[in-house]
Design a protein around this motif. Structure first.
Motif, PDB file in Angstrom:
ATOM      1  N   LEU A 138       0.823  -1.216   0.000  1.00 16.27           N
ATOM      2  CA  LEU A 138       0.000   0.000   0.000  1.00 16.27           C
ATOM      3  C   LEU A 138       0.857   1.266   0.000  1.00 16.27           C
ATOM      4  O   LEU A 138       0.572   2.230  -0.720  1.00 16.27           O
ATOM      5  N   GLN A 139       1.948   1.251   0.793  1.00 17.19           N
ATOM      6  CA  GLN A 139       2.824   2.429   0.870  1.00 17.19           C
ATOM      7  C   GLN A 139       3.426   2.742  -0.508  1.00 17.19           C
ATOM      8  O   GLN A 139       3.474   3.895  -0.929  1.00 17.19           O
ATOM      9  N   ALA A 140       3.885   1.676  -1.189  1.00 18.99           N
ATOM     10  CA  ALA A 140       4.475   1.863  -2.516  1.00 18.99           C
ATOM     11  C   ALA A 140       3.432   2.391  -3.497  1.00 18.99           C
ATOM     12  O   ALA A 140       3.737   3.216  -4.369  1.00 18.99           O
ATOM     13  N   LEU A 141       2.194   1.942  -3.326  1.00 19.23           N
ATOM     14  CA  LEU A 141       1.119   2.391  -4.212  1.00 19.23           C
ATOM     15  C   LEU A 141       0.830   3.885  -4.001  1.00 19.23           C
ATOM     16  O   LEU A 141       0.695   4.645  -4.970  1.00 19.23           O
ATOM     17  N   VAL A 142       0.781   4.292  -2.717  1.00 20.55           N
ATOM     18  CA  VAL A 142       0.547   5.719  -2.412  1.00 20.55           C
ATOM     19  C   VAL A 142       1.684   6.559  -2.995  1.00 20.55           C
ATOM     20  O   VAL A 142       1.464   7.600  -3.622  1.00 20.55           O
ATOM     21  N   LEU A 143       2.911   6.081  -2.810  1.00 23.33           N
ATOM     22  CA  LEU A 143       4.090   6.784  -3.342  1.00 23.33           C
ATOM     23  C   LEU A 143       3.993   6.909  -4.866  1.00 23.33           C
ATOM     24  O   LEU A 143       4.232   7.980  -5.442  1.00 23.33           O
ATOM     25  N   LEU A 144       3.594   5.803  -5.477  1.00 21.07           N
ATOM     26  CA  LEU A 144       3.473   5.766  -6.934  1.00 21.07           C
ATOM     27  C   LEU A 144       2.456   6.799  -7.417  1.00 21.07           C
ATOM     28  O   LEU A 144       2.718   7.568  -8.349  1.00 21.07           O
ATOM     29  N   ILE A 145       1.314   6.855  -6.742  1.00 18.76           N
ATOM     30  CA  ILE A 145       0.249   7.786  -7.155  1.00 18.76           C
ATOM     31  C   ILE A 145       0.717   9.238  -6.992  1.00 18.76           C
ATOM     32  O   ILE A 145       0.593  10.055  -7.903  1.00 18.76           O
ATOM     33  N   PHE A 146       1.314   9.525  -5.819  1.00 26.18           N
ATOM     34  CA  PHE A 146       1.724  10.908  -5.564  1.00 26.18           C
ATOM     35  C   PHE A 146       2.966  11.319  -6.360  1.00 26.18           C
ATOM     36  O   PHE A 146       3.255  12.494  -6.482  1.00 26.18           O
ATOM     37  N   ALA A 147       3.707  10.362  -6.863  1.00 28.10           N
ATOM     38  CA  ALA A 147       4.810  10.704  -7.770  1.00 28.10           C
ATOM     39  C   ALA A 147       4.258  10.921  -9.181  1.00 28.10           C
ATOM     40  O   ALA A 147       4.741  11.773  -9.921  1.00 28.10           O
ATOM     41  N   PHE A 148       3.232  10.170  -9.514  1.00 23.58           N
ATOM     42  CA  PHE A 148       2.655  10.204 -10.852  1.00 23.58           C
ATOM     43  C   PHE A 148       1.960  11.555 -11.131  1.00 23.58           C
ATOM     44  O   PHE A 148       2.100  12.116 -12.214  1.00 23.58           O
ATOM     45  N   ILE A 149       1.269  12.075 -10.102  1.00 25.55           N
ATOM     46  CA  ILE A 149       0.508  13.326 -10.305  1.00 25.55           C
ATOM     47  C   ILE A 149       1.431  14.504 -10.667  1.00 25.55           C
ATOM     48  O   ILE A 149       1.234  15.137 -11.707  1.00 25.55           O
ATOM     49  N   PRO A 150       2.469  14.825  -9.850  1.00 26.91           N
ATOM     50  CA  PRO A 150       3.353  15.925 -10.256  1.00 26.91           C
ATOM     51  C   PRO A 150       4.115  15.626 -11.549  1.00 26.91           C
ATOM     52  O   PRO A 150       4.400  16.517 -12.337  1.00 26.91           O
ATOM     53  N   PHE A 151       4.417  14.346 -11.749  1.00 29.78           N
ATOM     54  CA  PHE A 151       5.140  13.945 -12.960  1.00 29.78           C
ATOM     55  C   PHE A 151       4.343  14.346 -14.207  1.00 29.78           C
ATOM     56  O   PHE A 151       4.870  14.973 -15.136  1.00 29.78           O
ATOM     57  N   ILE A 152       3.065  14.029 -14.214  1.00 27.74           N
ATOM     58  CA  ILE A 152       2.208  14.374 -15.360  1.00 27.74           C
ATOM     59  C   ILE A 152       1.980  15.891 -15.397  1.00 27.74           C
ATOM     60  O   ILE A 152       1.994  16.517 -16.453  1.00 27.74           O
ATOM     61  N   GLY A 153       1.799  16.468 -14.190  1.00 26.20           N
ATOM     62  CA  GLY A 153       1.538  17.910 -14.118  1.00 26.20           C
ATOM     63  C   GLY A 153       2.673  18.749 -14.644  1.00 26.20           C
ATOM     64  O   GLY A 153       2.465  19.821 -15.231  1.00 26.20           O
ATOM     65  N   LEU A 154       3.908  18.287 -14.440  1.00 24.72           N
ATOM     66  CA  LEU A 154       5.073  19.056 -14.895  1.00 24.72           C
ATOM     67  C   LEU A 154       5.418  18.775 -16.355  1.00 24.72           C
ATOM     68  O   LEU A 154       6.152  19.527 -16.990  1.00 24.72           O
ATOM     69  N   ALA A 155       4.918  17.668 -16.882  1.00 24.76           N
ATOM     70  CA  ALA A 155       5.182  17.344 -18.291  1.00 24.76           C
ATOM     71  C   ALA A 155       4.402  18.297 -19.196  1.00 24.76           C
ATOM     72  O   ALA A 155       3.274  18.686 -18.862  1.00 24.76           O
ATOM     73  N   TRP A 157       2.814  17.827 -21.847  1.00 20.89           N
ATOM     74  CA  TRP A 157       1.574  17.277 -22.381  1.00 20.89           C
ATOM     75  C   TRP A 157       0.534  16.988 -21.293  1.00 20.89           C
ATOM     76  O   TRP A 157      -0.549  16.507 -21.587  1.00 20.89           O
ATOM     77  N   GLY A 158       0.888  17.272 -20.025  1.00 22.24           N
ATOM     78  CA  GLY A 158      -0.030  16.986 -18.920  1.00 22.24           C
ATOM     79  C   GLY A 158      -1.336  17.758 -19.049  1.00 22.24           C
ATOM     80  O   GLY A 158      -2.423  17.246 -18.775  1.00 22.24           O
ATOM     81  N   GLU A 159      -1.197  19.013 -19.510  1.00 22.10           N
ATOM     82  CA  GLU A 159      -2.364  19.892 -19.634  1.00 22.10           C
ATOM     83  C   GLU A 159      -3.330  19.397 -20.710  1.00 22.10           C
ATOM     84  O   GLU A 159      -4.534  19.667 -20.652  1.00 22.10           O
ATOM     85  N   GLN A 160      -2.766  18.661 -21.698  1.00 23.56           N
ATOM     86  CA  GLN A 160      -3.607  18.156 -22.787  1.00 23.56           C
ATOM     87  C   GLN A 160      -4.551  17.053 -22.278  1.00 23.56           C
ATOM     88  O   GLN A 160      -5.661  16.901 -22.786  1.00 23.56           O
ATOM     89  N   ILE A 161      -4.083  16.302 -21.285  1.00 24.74           N
ATOM     90  CA  ILE A 161      -4.908  15.222 -20.737  1.00 24.74           C
ATOM     91  C   ILE A 161      -6.075  15.819 -19.952  1.00 24.74           C
ATOM     92  O   ILE A 161      -7.223  15.442 -20.122  1.00 24.74           O
ATOM     93  N   PRO A 163      -6.963  19.896 -18.298  1.00 25.41           N
ATOM     94  CA  PRO A 163      -6.449  21.275 -18.114  1.00 25.41           C
ATOM     95  C   PRO A 163      -6.126  21.603 -16.652  1.00 25.41           C
ATOM     96  O   PRO A 163      -5.254  22.432 -16.387  1.00 25.41           O
ATOM     97  N   GLY A 164      -6.803  20.943 -15.726  1.00 29.48           N
ATOM     98  CA  GLY A 164      -6.573  21.260 -14.311  1.00 29.48           C
ATOM     99  C   GLY A 164      -5.370  20.539 -13.706  1.00 29.48           C
ATOM    100  O   GLY A 164      -5.034  20.759 -12.544  1.00 29.48           O
ATOM    101  N   TRP A 165      -4.729  19.676 -14.527  1.00 25.82           N
ATOM    102  CA  TRP A 165      -3.655  18.852 -13.973  1.00 25.82           C
ATOM    103  C   TRP A 165      -2.471  19.675 -13.412  1.00 25.82           C
ATOM    104  O   TRP A 165      -2.015  19.433 -12.281  1.00 25.82           O
ATOM    105  N   PRO A 166      -1.940  20.660 -14.151  1.00 29.10           N
ATOM    106  CA  PRO A 166      -0.802  21.431 -13.591  1.00 29.10           C
ATOM    107  C   PRO A 166      -1.161  22.116 -12.265  1.00 29.10           C
ATOM    108  O   PRO A 166      -0.346  22.127 -11.339  1.00 29.10           O
ATOM    109  N   ALA A 167      -2.389  22.668 -12.182  1.00 25.34           N
ATOM    110  CA  ALA A 167      -2.794  23.354 -10.948  1.00 25.34           C
ATOM    111  C   ALA A 167      -2.915  22.359  -9.786  1.00 25.34           C
ATOM    112  O   ALA A 167      -2.475  22.641  -8.669  1.00 25.34           O
ATOM    113  N   PHE A 168      -3.484  21.181 -10.082  1.00 22.45           N
ATOM    114  CA  PHE A 168      -3.635  20.149  -9.055  1.00 22.45           C
ATOM    115  C   PHE A 168      -2.261  19.673  -8.573  1.00 22.45           C
ATOM    116  O   PHE A 168      -2.007  19.524  -7.371  1.00 22.45           O
TER     117      PHE A 168
END
Lengths: 211, 256
Positions: A138-155, A157-161, A163-168
């Motif tokens: 579970l810990q690794a899963l939480v880490l994975l999710i919270f790493a994934f969100i900023p990862f997509i937000g900073l990319a 193309w994240g905004e294309q998926i 629009p609210g992703w960078p702000a989130f």
């Protein structure tokens, strides 16, 4: 007695003489303290330069002996000595650090070696990341999710998926992550002050005592 | 006389200084309290035992910092503990530092630990404390090579680390080492969290020696740390509540 004075008391006295004015000059606006601290910093630079010169002498003596006695890896000793003198000559006689000769040596030798080294290490970084992001629990899963969100937000193309992703992503980094990191910084700073106090009170000797 | 914005800093520093002094004084008189055990610290002893059983060495690194860094000092405290365990169980020890100025202190700590455990014959100058380079990635590559060759059964990292924390974790995982890490560096903390088997977060690394040795100085220090944290967290919470209530008095106080 002289042994105790040399190994124990002298390093401590030197520490206190340098520490007290530097510490108080951070809090108080006293010209004499500021001047003293400025002088001490100058001394610190001088000691550093002297240590560097001693280090240079040490490198030459050590590698000279290795070559002379044909110890294992003596070829690297030759390489080291040649490089040390090449850099000194290029730095001193060809117009300093900004000279084309020095810069060319830096770009075509040092930067290349450094890049090669980083290139080799990158494989380890990638496999470490892969090992880490396997959601084993579970810990690794939480880490994975919270790493994934900023990862997509900073990319880009994240905004294309979405629009609210960078702000989130920014909200997570600026609020959730920041709150946690501030707590760690405060606690670590307290630990640091306590450790310095132990050194001042002579409970902690660490690097102050000679072997 | 005070530099603007540093009055509260000074007061907090003085309070912490006095709290540490009093706590250590009381601890020397037996007035200590129970410290919760940190799993990472008990894992160090387990790790050295594991190395003894497997006939493999223990690796320890106190990171990239110099002797002026408090985290390196905490690393030295851990080195003392690891070296003592290694001497007691006759396990080969390998430790490296990126900063050349730490080598003398590290050699002294290892020699003293082996002497204290009655095994000065096992201390090998220059063999247990190894210097690779002061250049970050040359040092990192050196450690990678060392781990691949010697395959330590236990690896302890405590001190100042940067991106190399991820690399060390991978090298250790490849050779099947039990890995214990601790740092105050914000950049390296998540990397260690991802790759280590046991982790010490932030100020936990300063409580290392206290938890293992039960030394009064260390026990008193932990009490002082807790007092400091309670004060600072209380100021933070009160500040947030007052800000929500429309008062910026704590912010103004901090800026005096």
């Amino acid at each position: 007695m002289s042994k105790v004075l040399y190994r124990d008391i002298m390093p401590y006295l030197l520490f206190i003489i340098c520490f007290i004015p530097t510490l108080f000059s951070y809090y108080f606006n006293i010209p004499l303290l500021s001047k003293l601290t400025y002088e001490l910093r100058g001394w610190s630079t001088l000691i550093g330069v002297t240590a560097m010169f001693l280090g240079l002498c040490n490198i030459i003596i050590y590698n000279y002996r290795t070559i002379k006695e044909r110890k294992a890896g003596w070829q690297f000793g030759v390489y080291t000595i040649v490089l040390v003198f090449s850099w000194i000559i290029a730095g001193l006689y060809f117009g300093g650090l900004a000279s084309p000769a020095y810069q060319q040596m830096y770009i075509y030798i040092k930067a290349q070696c450094w890049s090669a080294q980083i290139g080799l290490l990158t494989f380890f970084f990638v496999s470490a990341a892969f090992r880490t992001f396997r959601a084993k629990n579970l810990q690794a899963l939480v880490l994975l999710i919270f790493a994934f969100i900023p990862f997509i937000g900073l990319a880009p193309w994240g905004e294309q998926i979405w629009p609210g992703w960078p702000a989130f992503s920014s909200w997570i980094l600026d609020n959730v992550a920041m709150a946690g990191s501030r707590a760690i910084v405060i606690a670590a700073s307290v630990g640091l002050v306590v450790m310095i106090t132990r050194i001042v009170l002579r409970y902690e000797k660490g690097g102050l005592v000679r072997g | 006389m005070f530099i603007k914005g540093r009055v509260v800093d000074f007061v907090v520093m003085v309070v912490l200084f006095v709290a540490t002094w009093i706590s250590i004084y009381l601890a020397h008189r037996g007035k200590t309290r129970e410290i919760r055990s940190i799993p990472s610290l008990t894992a160090v002893t387990e790790g050295v035992k594991r190395a003894a059983e497997m006939g493999r060495p223990v690796f320890m690194s106190a990171g990239f910092g110099g002797v002026g860094s408090a985290t390196t000092m905490a690393g030295f405290a851990m080195l003392d503990v690891v070296a003592s365990e290694c001497a007691r169980l006759e396990v080969p020890l390998r430790t490296t530092f990126a900063s050349s100025e730490t080598l003398g202190a590290a050699e002294m700590i290892v020699a003293e630990a082996f002497r204290r455990e009655g095994r000065p014959d096992l201390y090998q100058p220059g063999k247990q404390v190894i210097y690779f380079s002061g250049e970050q990635y040359a040092w990192v590559a050196g450690i990678g090579g060392l781990m691949a060759r010697e395959r330590p059964a236990c690896a302890v990292y405590m001190g100042t680390f940067f991106s190399e924390a991820l690399y060390f974790g991978e090298c250790g995982a490849r050779v099947g080492a039990l890995q214990i890490g601790g740092t105050t560096a914000q950049l390296a903390l998540p990397l260690l969290a991802m790759t280590m088997d046991y982790l010490m977060i932030g100020e936990e690394i300063y409580a290392v020696a206290a938890t293992i040795t039960k030394d009064p100085v260390q026990m008193g220090s932990v009490t002082a740390q807790d007092i400091g944290k309670i004060i600072l967290y209380a100021i933070s919470v009160i500040g947030v509540i007052l800000m929500l209530a429309g008062s910026d008095i704590v912010v103004k106080l901090m800026n005096t």
